[in-house]
Design a protein around this motif. Structure first.
Motif, PDB file in Angstrom:
ATOM      1  N   ARG A 211       0.820  -1.214   0.000  1.00 59.56           N
ATOM      2  CA  ARG A 211       0.000   0.000   0.000  1.00 59.56           C
ATOM      3  C   ARG A 211       0.854   1.264   0.000  1.00 59.56           C
ATOM      4  N   ASN A 212       2.061   1.170   0.532  1.00 59.46           N
ATOM      5  CA  ASN A 212       2.913   2.346   0.665  1.00 59.46           C
ATOM      6  C   ASN A 212       3.899   2.490  -0.484  1.00 59.46           C
ATOM      7  N   THR A 213       3.649   1.797  -1.575  1.00 59.17           N
ATOM      8  CA  THR A 213       4.454   1.977  -2.782  1.00 59.17           C
ATOM      9  C   THR A 213       3.762   2.970  -3.718  1.00 59.17           C
ATOM     10  N   ASP A 214       4.552   3.552  -4.612  1.00 59.96           N
ATOM     11  CA  ASP A 214       4.013   4.371  -5.698  1.00 59.96           C
ATOM     12  C   ASP A 214       4.122   3.642  -7.032  1.00 59.96           C
ATOM     13  N   ALA A 215       4.458   2.380  -6.985  1.00 61.58           N
ATOM     14  CA  ALA A 215       4.728   1.613  -8.196  1.00 61.58           C
ATOM     15  C   ALA A 215       3.444   1.174  -8.886  1.00 61.58           C
ATOM     16  N   ASP A 216       3.539   1.012 -10.202  1.00 62.07           N
ATOM     17  CA  ASP A 216       2.481   0.344 -10.953  1.00 62.07           C
ATOM     18  C   ASP A 216       2.981  -0.962 -11.562  1.00 62.07           C
ATOM     19  N   THR A 217       4.303  -1.165 -11.524  1.00 66.68           N
ATOM     20  CA  THR A 217       4.903  -2.392 -12.051  1.00 66.68           C
ATOM     21  C   THR A 217       5.649  -3.090 -10.927  1.00 66.68           C
ATOM     22  N   PHE A 218       5.302  -4.362 -10.697  1.00 70.55           N
ATOM     23  CA  PHE A 218       5.907  -5.137  -9.614  1.00 70.55           C
ATOM     24  C   PHE A 218       6.641  -6.328 -10.225  1.00 70.55           C
ATOM     25  N   LEU A 219       7.954  -6.279 -10.116  1.00 66.83           N
ATOM     26  CA  LEU A 219       8.787  -7.354 -10.631  1.00 66.83           C
ATOM     27  C   LEU A 219       9.004  -8.344  -9.492  1.00 66.83           C
TER      28      LEU A 219
ATOM     29  N   PHE B  98      -1.969 -13.311 -14.505  1.00 68.58           N
ATOM     30  CA  PHE B  98      -2.260 -14.189 -13.378  1.00 68.58           C
ATOM     31  C   PHE B  98      -3.713 -14.004 -12.955  1.00 68.58           C
ATOM     32  N   ASP B  99      -4.478 -15.085 -13.021  1.00 64.89           N
ATOM     33  CA  ASP B  99      -5.845 -15.049 -12.512  1.00 64.89           C
ATOM     34  C   ASP B  99      -5.833 -15.211 -10.996  1.00 64.89           C
ATOM     35  N   THR B 100      -6.752 -14.518 -10.319  1.00 63.58           N
ATOM     36  CA  THR B 100      -6.965 -14.668  -8.889  1.00 63.58           C
ATOM     37  C   THR B 100      -8.471 -14.687  -8.655  1.00 63.58           C
ATOM     38  N   PRO B 101      -8.939 -15.106  -7.490  1.00 64.63           N
ATOM     39  CA  PRO B 101     -10.377 -15.032  -7.212  1.00 64.63           C
ATOM     40  C   PRO B 101     -10.912 -13.603  -7.254  1.00 64.63           C
ATOM     41  N   LEU B 102     -10.008 -12.619  -7.175  1.00 58.10           N
ATOM     42  CA  LEU B 102     -10.402 -11.216  -7.133  1.00 58.10           C
ATOM     43  C   LEU B 102     -10.278 -10.533  -8.484  1.00 58.10           C
ATOM     44  N   GLY B 103      -9.935 -11.295  -9.497  1.00 58.75           N
ATOM     45  CA  GLY B 103      -9.780 -10.727 -10.833  1.00 58.75           C
ATOM     46  C   GLY B 103      -8.403 -11.027 -11.391  1.00 58.75           C
ATOM     47  N   ARG B 104      -8.179 -10.593 -12.592  1.00 57.27           N
ATOM     48  CA  ARG B 104      -6.943 -10.901 -13.320  1.00 57.27           C
ATOM     49  C   ARG B 104      -5.910  -9.798 -13.125  1.00 57.27           C
ATOM     50  N   LEU B 105      -4.660 -10.204 -12.927  1.00 53.82           N
ATOM     51  CA  LEU B 105      -3.551  -9.255 -12.819  1.00 53.82           C
ATOM     52  C   LEU B 105      -2.730  -9.344 -14.101  1.00 53.82           C
ATOM     53  N   PRO B 106      -2.671  -8.251 -14.883  1.00 50.28           N
ATOM     54  CA  PRO B 106      -1.935  -8.295 -16.152  1.00 50.28           C
ATOM     55  C   PRO B 106      -0.432  -8.430 -15.945  1.00 50.28           C
ATOM     56  N   THR B 107       0.223  -8.989 -16.929  1.00 48.14           N
ATOM     57  CA  THR B 107       1.684  -9.054 -16.978  1.00 48.14           C
ATOM     58  C   THR B 107       2.186  -8.021 -17.971  1.00 48.14           C
ATOM     59  N   ASP B 108       3.284  -7.359 -17.646  1.00 46.44           N
ATOM     60  CA  ASP B 108       3.913  -6.417 -18.575  1.00 46.44           C
ATOM     61  C   ASP B 108       4.744  -7.227 -19.564  1.00 46.44           C
ATOM     62  N   ARG B 109       4.124  -7.581 -20.672  1.00 42.76           N
ATOM     63  CA  ARG B 109       4.780  -8.470 -21.641  1.00 42.76           C
ATOM     64  C   ARG B 109       6.034  -7.842 -22.242  1.00 42.76           C
ATOM     65  N   GLY B 110       6.020  -6.530 -22.410  1.00 46.34           N
ATOM     66  CA  GLY B 110       7.197  -5.865 -22.964  1.00 46.34           C
ATOM     67  C   GLY B 110       8.412  -6.035 -22.068  1.00 46.34           C
TER      68      GLY B 110
ATOM     69  N   THR C 207      -7.172  -1.396  -7.971  1.00 46.00           N
ATOM     70  CA  THR C 207      -7.713  -0.230  -8.685  1.00 46.00           C
ATOM     71  C   THR C 207      -6.627   0.737  -9.130  1.00 46.00           C
ATOM     72  N   ARG C 208      -5.354   0.408  -8.854  1.00 45.18           N
ATOM     73  CA  ARG C 208      -4.267   1.320  -9.250  1.00 45.18           C
ATOM     74  C   ARG C 208      -4.112   1.303 -10.773  1.00 45.18           C
ATOM     75  N   PRO C 209      -4.116   2.460 -11.424  1.00 45.09           N
ATOM     76  CA  PRO C 209      -3.993   2.497 -12.896  1.00 45.09           C
ATOM     77  C   PRO C 209      -2.688   1.876 -13.362  1.00 45.09           C
ATOM     78  N   GLY C 210      -2.788   1.062 -14.411  1.00 42.33           N
ATOM     79  CA  GLY C 210      -1.603   0.476 -15.030  1.00 42.33           C
ATOM     80  C   GLY C 210      -0.943  -0.633 -14.237  1.00 42.33           C
ATOM     81  N   LEU C 211      -1.617  -1.150 -13.213  1.00 44.60           N
ATOM     82  CA  LEU C 211      -1.012  -2.187 -12.376  1.00 44.60           C
ATOM     83  C   LEU C 211      -0.646  -3.415 -13.204  1.00 44.60           C
TER      84      LEU C 211
END
Length: 466
Positions: A213-221, A241-253, A292-296
């Motif tokens: 919660r205390n990060t400003d990141a949108d990309t988590f490696l 990655f699918d989760t019960p709470l919805g899908r988390l996109p991967t930064d394919r680039g 809900t963080r944009p671009g997560l």
């Protein structure tokens, strides 16, 4: 053991004179026929075992071994006898068949020639236990199916955490509440987080969630422990990655960019992500607290173990592939700044009979293990990658620290960053009460040096506890 196993069994039979003869298979349904008009498909004089995992079945040195396939080239399990398990331990790709036969005869006490072992090698090949053309054909089919998926399924849903979205969210919130005393820095740039089952380490996970919660990141490696062997030092996947709470996109680039570093071809072991939980748990938490963080997005990485470096008493950075991958992470950190958060998903000691020790772990016996943890965690807080590795090497990794490589890579990537580490929690779980086998784990957050104390994710400040 893997549920629903096929129960295929590979065992040597005694030939004339007490030597090893051909193998015997219980269950004729082979997952892939290795022999056909062109003959056996194993095409090397230096046989190499595929990256499978195994566990003993039964007591003592004569126990059979149940082998599972993280890549999914075969389903269920293949059970091998104790002598075959000895044989498999010799198949590292460095020995000729003649050298394997000689070493097997010595270690197993069963006289064997190359001719004696030939039918067994063919049988192991048919069961997709050996690298070669048979395995490559099966791998190609599995990779095509895997990459056609819209996302990686949440394989731990319904066991480690609830499958129902509402129940899952409530469970995760309870873990976060349990970590309200964690002294989370007001700004977090990197994280060492646990991958222990949430049922045993929920509060430590909750501390990591507060740090997210205390990060400003949108990309988590996320660099997770690979619990099964890899053929290269790292394995990436481009699947979301699918989760019960919805899908988390991967930064394919970024995945494709990193896959070209660290020796290249880092998608080769992509199938290792299929059943691996170390990245899955972090994806779940990110979707829960930052959904809900944009671009997560996530960049999923698995790291192979450091056992060979411990044995050789040399730094992992002496390996050009590891050094180059660390350099790539440093480049990304400079380019992206606070938009990137690097996470090591790791645990610490694994002790007790469940992990190969002779005796149950009493409270008194566990105290020095936790003390050794704290010594290593001091090196983590100080961002001292070489000190972390030297500590592991000095004890010859007797405590089965699960997370050596991801932690080393994280600390190496952060070495030049002006960050300060804060230990949020250091916990343990008796994972097998019957044998008193235990696992320890911790959460450490890294924030800018000189910042104020605990911030919005912390609750009241207090020292982390075991």
């Amino acid at each position: 053991m893997h549920p629903g196993g096929t129960g295929r069994c590979v065992a040597p039979t005694q030939g004339q004179g007490g030597s090893v003869g051909s193998g015997a298979v219980v269950d004729d349904e082979s997952p892939d026929a290795g022999a056909g008009p062109e003959g056996p498909a194993m095409d090397t004089d230096r046989p190499r075992l595929r990256p499978v995992s195994g566990e003993p079945v039964g007591p003592g040195d004569g126990a059979k071994w149940a082998l599972h396939d993280p890549e999914g080239l075969f389903q269920g399990e293949v059970v091998v006898s104790a002598p075959v398990a000895v044989l498999l331990s010799l198949l590292d790709g460095t020995r000729t068949r003649a050298e394997v036969a000689a070493a097997f005869s010595e270690r197993a006490g069963l006289p064997a020639t190359v001719e004696d072992l030939a039918p067994l090698f063919d049988e192991l090949d048919r069961h997709l236990l050996l690298e070669g053309r048979t395995a490559e054909r099966a791998r190609g089919r599995s990779l095509a199916s895997w990459r056609a998926l819209p996302a990686r399924p949440a394989v731990c849903a319904g066991s480690s955490y609830p499958e129902d979205a509402a129940a899952c969210g409530a469970s995760l919130d309870a873990h976060i509440l349990a970590a309200e005393a964690a002294p989370v820095p007001s700004s977090v740039r990197a994280l060492l987080a646990p991958h222990i089952d949430l049922r045993g380490g929920g509060a430590c996970h909750g501390a990591a969630a507060r740090a997210y919660r205390n990060t400003d990141a949108d990309t988590f490696l996320v660099i997770g422990t690979a619990h099964a062997p890899l053929r290269r030092p790292f394995a990436l996947t481009g699947l979301a990655f699918d989760t019960p709470l919805g899908r988390l996109p991967t930064d394919r680039g970024l995945v494709e960019r990193l896959a070209r570093r660290g020796g290249g071809e880092l998608m080769t072991d992509e199938l290792a992500h299929r059943d691996e939980h170390s990245v899955e748990f972090q994806a779940l938490w990110l979707r829960h607290v930052l959904g809900t963080r944009p671009g997560l997005s996530i960049v999923p990485v698995l790291a192979a173990g450091l056992h060979r470096f411990v044995e050789d008493e040399r730094s992992p950075r002496s390996d050009s592939a590891i050094a180059d991958f660390v350099a790539a992470l440093r480049e990304l950190a400079r380019e992206m700044g606070p938009r990137l958060c690097i996470v090591a998903s790791v645990d610490l000691a694994h002790v007790g009979p469940k992990y190969g020790d002779d005796d149950p772990v009493t409270d008194a016996a566990f105290e020095p293990i936790l003390a050794a943890d704290r010594t290593l965690l001091d090196r983590v807080v100080a961002r001292d990658a070489e000190g972390w590795f030297e500590g592991l090497a000095a004890e010859r990794d007797r405590r089965n620290v699960c997370g050596a490589a991801p932690t080393y890579v994280l600390l190496s990537a952060l070495e030049d960053e002006p960050l300060t580490g804060t230990l949020l929690r250091h916990d343990a779980w008796t994972i097998d009460p019957e044998t008193s086998s235990r696992v320890s784990f911790a959460t450490v957050a890294f924030g800018p040096a000189g910042q104020d104390g605990p911030g919005r994710g912390a609750g009241r400040a207090a020292a982390g506890r075991r």
